[in-house]
Design a protein around this motif. Structure first.
Motif, short mmCIF file in Angstrom:
data_model
loop_
_atom_site.label_atom_id
_atom_site.label_comp_id
_atom_site.label_asym_id
_atom_site.label_seq_id
_atom_site.Cartn_x
_atom_site.Cartn_y
_atom_site.Cartn_z
N LEU A 88 12.29 51.04 84.25
CA LEU A 88 13.52 50.28 84.05
C LEU A 88 13.52 49.00 84.87
O LEU A 88 13.20 48.99 86.06
CB LEU A 88 14.73 51.12 84.44
N THR A 89 13.90 47.90 84.23
CA THR A 89 14.11 46.63 84.91
C THR A 89 15.59 46.30 85.00
O THR A 89 16.00 45.53 85.85
CB THR A 89 13.37 45.49 84.18
N ARG A 90 16.37 46.86 84.11
CA ARG A 90 17.83 46.78 84.23
C ARG A 90 18.45 47.91 83.41
O ARG A 90 17.90 48.33 82.41
CB ARG A 90 18.37 45.42 83.77
N ALA A 91 19.58 48.40 83.88
CA ALA A 91 20.28 49.48 83.18
C ALA A 91 21.75 49.40 83.54
O ALA A 91 22.12 49.57 84.71
CB ALA A 91 19.70 50.85 83.57
N TRP A 92 22.56 49.13 82.55
CA TRP A 92 24.00 48.96 82.77
C TRP A 92 24.76 49.58 81.61
O TRP A 92 24.44 49.34 80.45
CB TRP A 92 24.31 47.47 82.88
N LEU A 93 25.72 50.43 81.94
CA LEU A 93 26.52 51.10 80.92
C LEU A 93 27.97 51.10 81.36
O LEU A 93 28.28 51.43 82.51
CB LEU A 93 26.05 52.53 80.71
N GLY A 114 11.39 48.54 76.22
CA GLY A 114 11.85 47.37 75.49
C GLY A 114 13.25 47.00 75.94
O GLY A 114 13.73 47.47 76.97
N GLU A 115 13.92 46.15 75.17
CA GLU A 115 15.26 45.69 75.52
C GLU A 115 16.25 46.15 74.45
O GLU A 115 16.01 45.96 73.26
CB GLU A 115 15.30 44.17 75.62
N PHE A 116 17.35 46.75 74.91
CA PHE A 116 18.37 47.25 73.99
C PHE A 116 19.75 46.88 74.52
O PHE A 116 20.04 47.06 75.71
CB PHE A 116 18.28 48.78 73.85
N THR A 117 20.58 46.33 73.65
CA THR A 117 21.98 46.06 73.99
C THR A 117 22.84 46.62 72.87
O THR A 117 22.43 46.68 71.71
CB THR A 117 22.26 44.56 74.14
N ALA A 143 17.94 45.14 69.48
CA ALA A 143 16.75 45.61 70.19
C ALA A 143 15.64 44.58 70.05
O ALA A 143 15.52 43.89 69.02
CB ALA A 143 16.29 46.95 69.64
N HIS A 144 14.83 44.46 71.10
CA HIS A 144 13.65 43.59 71.07
C HIS A 144 12.54 44.23 71.88
O HIS A 144 12.74 44.58 73.05
CB HIS A 144 13.97 42.20 71.63
N VAL A 145 11.42 44.42 71.24
CA VAL A 145 10.23 44.94 71.92
C VAL A 145 9.12 43.93 71.69
O VAL A 145 8.66 43.74 70.56
CB VAL A 145 9.82 46.32 71.36
N ARG A 166 12.07 43.40 66.28
CA ARG A 166 13.41 42.85 66.49
C ARG A 166 14.37 43.51 65.52
O ARG A 166 14.00 43.74 64.36
CB ARG A 166 13.43 41.33 66.28
N THR A 167 15.56 43.78 65.99
CA THR A 167 16.57 44.34 65.09
C THR A 167 17.96 43.93 65.55
O THR A 167 18.22 43.78 66.74
CB THR A 167 16.47 45.87 65.01
N ASP A 168 18.82 43.72 64.58
CA ASP A 168 20.22 43.37 64.84
C ASP A 168 21.05 44.17 63.83
O ASP A 168 21.12 43.81 62.66
CB ASP A 168 20.44 41.87 64.67
N LEU A 169 21.64 45.25 64.28
CA LEU A 169 22.30 46.19 63.39
C LEU A 169 23.80 46.22 63.61
O LEU A 169 24.29 46.02 64.73
CB LEU A 169 21.75 47.61 63.60
N THR A 170 24.53 46.46 62.54
CA THR A 170 25.97 46.63 62.59
C THR A 170 26.30 48.12 62.51
O THR A 170 25.74 48.83 61.68
CB THR A 170 26.67 45.89 61.44
N LEU A 171 27.18 48.57 63.37
CA LEU A 171 27.57 49.97 63.42
C LEU A 171 28.95 50.14 62.81
O LEU A 171 29.89 49.43 63.15
CB LEU A 171 27.58 50.45 64.87
#
Length: 222
Positions: A88-93, A114-117, A143-145, A166-171
């Motif tokens: 982990l390089t960053r983790a925030w919830l 990878g990177e997930f927001t 997400a970006h890996v 790369r992904t940009d999803l709508t929930l």
């Protein structure tokens, strides 16, 4: 508490406790456990919303890992290792609830992840209850890996995967039936397995998610 124990970070908290008891009583117990005098203690309640000790009905919880790491064991495919660190390089919830409105935000990145927001909102039936399976759900996930080769520990032995994701999803949908919509894009895709004689490179793929369906829009591998 069980979730924090499973992640291996429960011991990082001093006098940890998770419950729905009144805050004032909790503070008194913490002061006694720490063997401090109440007049020497300054309690800081971070966040704009109060809990059951205040005048408003709401909560604001935030978990920010400043140091250390987390490991995953159940998904590791490497027979030489039973646990894989995420690096982990960053983790925030953060989770918030104000009245019947619930929301959550996450920002996680790891050397082997990878990177997930993400951001989601849900509406509970009432301010006194949690969201139910029928609660409307809205949000987004990105997400970006940069190089999927970092996922080597999650793949079956002998298989290697490379390229950028790369992904940009709508929930949307409901709490009990979430629906994802958007594109998952893979560039410079490579797949190889020396034992099976598989080697593909310079590939590209676009996978479109529409609710509970996934359709391959484009796939190319040399």
């Amino acid at each position: 508490a069980h979730g924090l124990e499973a992640l291996g970070i429960w011991e990082l908290f001093v006098f940890p406790r998770i419950n729905w008891q009144p805050k004032v009583a909790q503070i008194r117990d913490l002061i006694a456990s720490a063997q401090l005098l109440a007049e020497n203690v300054l309690f800081v309640d971070e966040g704009s919303m109060r809990t059951s000790a205040g005048a408003a009905s709401g909560i604001a919880l935030c978990l920010h890992i400043l140091r250390g790491d987390l490991g995953v064991s159940g998904l590791v495919q490497d027979p030489t290792s039973t646990k894989q660190a995420l690096g982990l390089t960053r983790a925030w919830l953060q989770v918030r609830a104000e009245g019947a409105a619930w929301s959550a935000d996450a920002d996680i990145a790891g050397v082997r992840l990878g990177e997930f927001t993400g951001h989601w909102t849900a509406e509970a039936p009432s301010p006194a209850s949690l969201p139910t399976l029928a609660s409307p759900l809205h949000g987004s996930i990105k997400a970006h890996v940069a190089d999927m080769n970092i996922w080597g520990a999650w793949l079956p032995p002998g298989w290697r995967l490379g390229g950028e994701l790369r992904t940009d999803l709508t929930l949307a949908g409901r709490w009990g039936d979430p629906q994802l919509t958007g594109d998952l894009t893979l560039d410079r895709l490579s797949v190889r397995n020396a034992l099976e004689g598989v080697y593909g490179h310079d590939g590209q793929a676009v996978i479109r998610l529409t609710g509970d369906q996934a359709r391959i829009e484009r796939f190319h591998l040399v």
